[in-house]
Design a protein around this motif. Structure first.
Motif, mmCIF file in Angstrom:
data_model
loop_
_atom_site.group_PDB
_atom_site.id
_atom_site.type_symbol
_atom_site.label_atom_id
_atom_site.label_comp_id
_atom_site.label_asym_id
_atom_site.label_seq_id
_atom_site.Cartn_x
_atom_site.Cartn_y
_atom_site.Cartn_z
ATOM 1 N N SER A 130 -6.537 13.094 -5.138
ATOM 2 C CA SER A 130 -6.892 11.711 -4.858
ATOM 3 C C SER A 130 -5.647 10.840 -4.931
ATOM 4 C CB SER A 130 -7.930 11.213 -5.862
ATOM 5 O OG SER A 130 -7.370 11.167 -7.170
ATOM 6 N N MET A 131 -5.800 9.564 -4.509
ATOM 7 C CA MET A 131 -4.673 8.632 -4.550
ATOM 8 C C MET A 131 -4.157 8.461 -5.978
ATOM 9 S SD MET A 131 -4.086 7.580 -1.452
ATOM 10 C CE MET A 131 -4.839 7.335 0.153
ATOM 11 N N ARG A 132 -5.083 8.261 -6.915
ATOM 12 C CA ARG A 132 -4.669 8.067 -8.308
ATOM 13 C C ARG A 132 -4.051 9.341 -8.885
ATOM 14 N NH1 ARG A 132 -6.280 3.274 -10.269
ATOM 15 N NH2 ARG A 132 -7.931 2.155 -9.163
ATOM 16 N N GLY A 133 -4.604 10.486 -8.497
ATOM 17 C CA GLY A 133 -4.031 11.742 -8.975
ATOM 18 C C GLY A 133 -2.612 11.947 -8.481
ATOM 19 N N ILE A 134 -2.371 11.586 -7.206
ATOM 20 C CA ILE A 134 -1.013 11.707 -6.666
ATOM 21 C C ILE A 134 -0.071 10.745 -7.389
ATOM 22 C CG2 ILE A 134 0.386 11.408 -4.596
ATOM 23 C CD1 ILE A 134 -2.093 12.171 -2.967
ATOM 24 N N ALA A 135 -0.561 9.496 -7.622
ATOM 25 C CA ALA A 135 0.280 8.503 -8.292
ATOM 26 C C ALA A 135 0.689 8.976 -9.682
ATOM 27 C CB ALA A 135 -0.459 7.169 -8.369
ATOM 28 N N ALA A 136 -0.276 9.589 -10.412
ATOM 29 C CA ALA A 136 0.036 10.071 -11.759
ATOM 30 C C ALA A 136 1.035 11.226 -11.725
ATOM 31 C CB ALA A 136 -1.254 10.499 -12.455
ATOM 32 N N ARG A 137 0.914 12.110 -10.723
ATOM 33 C CA ARG A 137 1.822 13.255 -10.657
ATOM 34 C C ARG A 137 3.233 12.828 -10.257
ATOM 35 N NH1 ARG A 137 1.000 18.333 -6.584
ATOM 36 N NH2 ARG A 137 -0.709 18.828 -8.046
ATOM 37 N N VAL A 138 3.339 11.946 -9.262
ATOM 38 C CA VAL A 138 4.650 11.608 -8.709
ATOM 39 C C VAL A 138 5.338 10.520 -9.518
ATOM 40 C CG1 VAL A 138 5.830 10.812 -6.617
ATOM 41 C CG2 VAL A 138 3.858 12.319 -6.435
ATOM 42 N N GLY A 139 4.544 9.666 -10.215
ATOM 43 C CA GLY A 139 5.142 8.605 -11.001
ATOM 44 C C GLY A 139 5.353 7.316 -10.244
ATOM 45 N N VAL A 140 4.474 7.013 -9.283
ATOM 46 C CA VAL A 140 4.535 5.746 -8.548
ATOM 47 C C VAL A 140 3.151 5.115 -8.607
ATOM 48 C CG1 VAL A 140 6.371 6.524 -7.013
ATOM 49 C CG2 VAL A 140 3.989 6.880 -6.359
ATOM 50 N N SER A 141 3.024 3.904 -8.087
ATOM 51 C CA SER A 141 1.740 3.208 -8.094
ATOM 52 C C SER A 141 0.853 3.722 -6.957
ATOM 53 C CB SER A 141 1.950 1.706 -7.937
ATOM 54 O OG SER A 141 2.447 1.424 -6.639
ATOM 55 N N PRO A 142 -0.483 3.528 -7.073
ATOM 56 C CA PRO A 142 -1.377 3.923 -5.960
ATOM 57 C C PRO A 142 -1.040 3.218 -4.660
ATOM 58 C CG PRO A 142 -2.648 3.570 -7.969
ATOM 59 C CD PRO A 142 -1.258 3.111 -8.263
ATOM 60 N N ASP A 143 -0.577 1.952 -4.729
ATOM 61 C CA ASP A 143 -0.183 1.255 -3.508
ATOM 62 C C ASP A 143 1.005 1.936 -2.843
ATOM 63 O OD1 ASP A 143 -2.192 -0.581 -3.752
ATOM 64 O OD2 ASP A 143 -0.965 -2.079 -4.770
ATOM 65 N N SER A 144 1.937 2.426 -3.643
ATOM 66 C CA SER A 144 3.084 3.137 -3.076
ATOM 67 C C SER A 144 2.640 4.434 -2.411
ATOM 68 C CB SER A 144 4.112 3.438 -4.169
ATOM 69 O OG SER A 144 4.623 2.236 -4.722
ATOM 70 N N VAL A 145 1.655 5.097 -3.020
ATOM 71 C CA VAL A 145 1.105 6.309 -2.408
ATOM 72 C C VAL A 145 0.491 5.990 -1.053
ATOM 73 C CG1 VAL A 145 -0.629 8.119 -2.648
ATOM 74 C CG2 VAL A 145 0.716 7.414 -4.633
ATOM 75 N N LEU A 146 -0.254 4.864 -0.999
ATOM 76 C CA LEU A 146 -0.886 4.463 0.250
ATOM 77 C C LEU A 146 0.143 4.167 1.325
ATOM 78 C CD1 LEU A 146 -3.632 3.891 1.518
ATOM 79 C CD2 LEU A 146 -3.417 1.531 0.790
ATOM 80 N N ARG A 147 1.234 3.485 0.944
ATOM 81 C CA ARG A 147 2.282 3.195 1.921
ATOM 82 C C ARG A 147 2.958 4.473 2.407
ATOM 83 N NH1 ARG A 147 3.430 -1.022 -1.667
ATOM 84 N NH2 ARG A 147 5.226 0.098 -2.536
ATOM 85 N N ALA A 148 3.139 5.408 1.505
ATOM 86 C CA ALA A 148 3.792 6.661 1.899
ATOM 87 C C ALA A 148 2.928 7.472 2.853
ATOM 88 C CB ALA A 148 4.113 7.487 0.658
ATOM 89 N N LEU A 149 1.610 7.390 2.680
ATOM 90 C CA LEU A 149 0.703 8.158 3.547
ATOM 91 C C LEU A 149 0.404 7.444 4.842
ATOM 92 C CD1 LEU A 149 -1.856 9.446 0.901
ATOM 93 C CD2 LEU A 149 -0.014 10.726 1.993
ATOM 94 N N GLY A 150 0.730 6.135 4.915
ATOM 95 C CA GLY A 150 0.436 5.363 6.113
ATOM 96 C C GLY A 150 1.389 5.701 7.239
ATOM 97 N N PRO A 151 1.161 5.072 8.403
ATOM 98 C CA PRO A 151 2.034 5.319 9.555
ATOM 99 C C PRO A 151 3.458 4.880 9.271
ATOM 100 C CG PRO A 151 0.014 4.181 10.202
ATOM 101 C CD PRO A 151 0.062 4.173 8.704
ATOM 102 N N ARG A 152 4.422 5.568 9.825
ATOM 103 C CA ARG A 152 5.826 5.227 9.662
ATOM 104 C C ARG A 152 6.164 4.007 10.511
ATOM 105 N NH1 ARG A 152 6.802 6.651 5.305
ATOM 106 N NH2 ARG A 152 9.042 6.543 5.704
ATOM 107 N N PRO A 153 7.259 3.305 10.220
ATOM 108 C CA PRO A 153 7.624 2.125 11.009
ATOM 109 C C PRO A 153 7.771 2.467 12.483
ATOM 110 C CG PRO A 153 8.952 2.266 9.015
ATOM 111 C CD PRO A 153 8.187 3.540 9.099
ATOM 112 N N VAL A 154 7.460 1.468 13.333
ATOM 113 C CA VAL A 154 7.499 1.657 14.773
ATOM 114 C C VAL A 154 8.941 1.745 15.239
ATOM 115 C CG1 VAL A 154 6.905 0.647 16.987
ATOM 116 C CG2 VAL A 154 5.338 0.442 15.049
#
Length: 718
Positions: A130-154
């Protein structure tokens, strides 16, 4: 007194240049190409270069601090917000001119989202965390996880990875297509090609999220294959179909709804300068209706649906829908169950797949029963699924007919329906608990009793029995039992119970289509003459039967009254003969009325009782139904895609989609890709769900209809 003594005090002579803009009484701002000047009663009080941000801010602050102008007047004159000007004043009072120096925005330290972190986050997501599980493992916030999984810049891959996207014009208007319209009038243009209007925050552009799911239905493809290319026109068949799709998504499913939408906004969705007018839609659809190919259009969509969703064709739901009519034509009546009234109406027979998505529809003849319609269902479904498949046809008690069950079983179909009362309840000891997990992983618990039964029926005077399986569901709280009949031989009865009780999906289809897709809309005002030779109940026979019933009721009441009087001893023998003669005459009259009623045919040609009888022309309605059904199926597909990203998808998926459809978005072409970047939604959880949906839709690599542009979806950063 001297002349000097008579002068009145007044403001100094204003020497402000004519091109200056008034900020307040006596205060003006003159902005030139290379410098800006502030005048107070014609005197220069501030001057700075155009690129000097600090000078501009200082001039604005000093005007307020010296009370030369009010706070709101200065903010409006300098083109900034009132809060912004307040912040400038606070910074100047605290730090002087140094406080007005712009400071770099953004994070004060390096981002944690390095390429290595992004790779680690995506790998964890692939493992199903899950998003929170990834955040806890990697050491970043859930919002950062969401940005990382989102589309890359155009970026434009053709220009290199460092290419910057072009600046978008807010609320850009499409270029006028005047020359193409003139060419279409001359007969030189078959259809205007779509030209995407690039711009920022374009209204209603969020509706473009429907395109991947709509392309999967094959609506535009099948429509073009069915009707071919029309004569020269600016708006081709693609434009007409997509116009009806987008307007339906935006809450205006009828052609008249175009008058309540901005034609420029809808035109951008079509790749044109504006949407067609109502009269254009009606005229073109009327021309298509005269070709009488709506059945071919529906059959083509059904074939595409069956090929794409083969797993959903195992169980098919059948039900009739009554469309009430409120016009002046003499239309046959039908019983509208939802309002419990008999009124002029047309009956449509709908077939849906196991998920409740629309598959087929046709106009049933007046007075048609579900039993009769099921025979046509068998024919249509057999042509759709092929000769080797044995699908299950599920329907309600309106289709009860053991004789029909035997026919359908012999034709290679399984049946699934409720048993019609009266029936014998099962003993409580016969029930056992069964658990079934649906396709979403949710479990359903049923108390079921399962046994074989034989149902008696008459076939041409011969007594026969139909052997099948009876599955009875017990409600342990109320003790109510619901009996289901089927010819399926599955070992576990729970999937069969789940399939039968999932008929609510088709009921929800009707309800949602009525509320949001104008399922009961008239769509066309044309009528056709009803079959004058069609046999209908004879009104003369109805009148004769009513008189006979009234006479019998009067005789029964008289006999009861005479019997009570005789038992009470209130009758003398002197009038007994007269009373007996009166009863004899009444019985003779009843026999005469019965003979008259028997002599009148029970059914007579329609022309005898309703010479002006009419039917609503179904052709244009069926074209609308085909488009709306495909649009509904596409919307339902998006709702299913939202489920993994939105915990409240069961209750709010469709309301979330309607918000997305009405949202603004940026449209930008980069290389061979059309980037649709949607504005954030009303709540963060909804925006996160939209981000996940955009990633899923982008992965389909769908091409915008009529172009070679691949659609790429994303969500703007707040």
């Amino acid at each position: 007194m001297s002349a000097v003594g008579t002068l009145r005090k007044g403001p100094p002579l204003d020497m402000t240049p004519a091109e200056a803009v008034a900020v307040a009484p006596g205060v003006s701002l003159c902005e030139e190409s290379d410098r800006c000047v502030v005048f107070v009663w014609g005197m220069v009080v501030s001057c700075w270069d155009t690129a000097d941000v600090v000078g501009r801010r200082l001039a604005a602050v000093q005007l307020v601090e010296t009370r030369s102008a009010g706070h709101a007047e200065v903010a409006a004159g300098f083109g900034v917000g009132s809060v912004t000007l307040w912040r400038w004043r606070q910074a100047w009072q605290a730090e002087g001119v140094a406080g007005l120096v712009p400071r770099a925005k953004g994070p004060k330290r390096a981002s944690k989202l390095t390429d290595a972190k992004v790779t680690e986050i995506r790998s964890a997501r692939a493992e199903g965390l899950s998003m929170r599980g990834i955040a806890a493992r990697v050491g970043v916030s859930p919002d950062s996880v969401l940005r990382a999984l989102g589309p890359r810049p155009v970026t434009d891959t053709a220009a290199g990875p460092s290419a910057e996207p072009a600046e978008l014009e807010p609320l850009a208007r499409p270029e006028a297509r005047t020359e193409e319209r003139e060419a279409a009038r001359r007969g030189e243009l078959a259809e205007a090609a779509p030209v995407i209007c690039e711009g920022g925050s374009l209204p209603l552009a969020g509706s473009l999220v429907i395109l991947p799911a709509l392309v999967a239905t094959g609506l535009v493809e099948v429509a073009e294959a069915t009707y071919g290319r029309a004569r020269a026109a600016f708006y081709g068949l693609r434009s007409l179909v997509l116009t009806m799709v987008f307007t339906a998504l935006l809450g205006e499913p009828r052609a008249e709804g175009l008058t309540r939408l901005d034609p420029i906004d809808v035109g951008r969705l079509l790749g044109l300068d504006r949407a067609p007018e109502v009269k254009t839609i009606r005229r073109r659809l009327g021309r298509l209706a005269r070709e009488h190919r709506a059945d071919r259009l529906l059959a083509g969509l059904a074939r595409r649906h069956a090929d794409t969703h083969d797993e959903a064709m195992g169980v098919l739901y059948v039900d009739g829908h009554v469309r009430a009519y409120h016009g002046a034509a003499d239309v046959p009546k039908a019983h509208v169950a939802r309002i419990r009234l008999s009124m002029p109406a047309e009956i449509d027979t709908w077939v849906a797949d196991v998920n409740g998505d629309g598959l087929l529809v046709w106009n049933a003849p007046p007075g048609a029963s579900l039993v009769g319609e099921l025979r046509r269902v068998a024919t249509e479904v057999r042509a759709l699924v092929g000769a080797d498949r044995r699908p299950t046809i599920a329907f309600d008690r309106g289709g009860w007919s053991p004789k029909l069950f035997a026919e359908m079983t012999a034709a290679g179909f399984e049946i699934l329906t409720y048993r019609k009362a009266p029936f014998r309840p099962e003993a409580r000891s016969a029930f056992t608990l069964h658990r079934y997990f649906d396709d979403r992983g949710r479990h359903q618990d049923y108390w079921l009793a399962d046994r074989a039964v034989r149902i008696a029926y008459n076939d041409k005077g011969r007594a026969r029995r139909f052997a099948c399986r009876q599955i009875t569901r017990l409600d342990p709280t109320s003790g109510h039992q619901t009996q289901v009949l089927t010819t399926r031989t599955d070992t576990d009865p729970a999937p069969l119970a789940y399939a039968m009780f999932s008929r609510w999906r088709q009921e929800n289809f009707f309800r949602y289509m009525r509320a949001h897709y104008a399922l009961d809309g008239l769509d066309a005002y044309t009528t056709t003459r009803d079959d004058p030779a069609r046999l209908v109940p004879n009104p003369a026979r109805k009148t004769a039967d009513r008189r006979l019933r009234e006479a019998r009721a009067q005789l029964t009441a008289a006999e009861a009254q005479e019997g009570r009087a005789t038992l009470a001893g209130g009758r003398s023998t002197a009038g007994a003969k007269e009373i007996a003669d009166a009863f004899t005459d009444a019985r003779t009259e009843i026999d005469r009325l019965a003979a008259v009623a028997r002599a009148i045919p029970a059914r007579a040609p329609l022309a005898d009782s309703h010479p002006d009888a009419a039917r609503l022309d179904p052709e244009r309605k069926r074209i609308h139904d085909a488009i709306r059904m495909a649009t509904y199926n596409a919307e339902t597909a998006l709702a299913r895609l939202l489920a993994p990203h939105y915990p409240r998808a069961d209750d709010e998926a469709r309301s979330l989609l309607r918000e997305i459809f009405a949202s603004p978005a940026d449209l930008q072409i980069v290389g061979d890709k059309l980037h649709v970047t949607i504005n954030p939604l009303s709540a963060p959880r909804r925006t996160r769900a939209l981000t996940g949906l955009c990633a899923d839709l982008t992965a389909t690599h769908t091409t915008y209809p009529g172009t070679n542009l691949t659609l790429v979806y994303a969500v703007k950063d707040r």
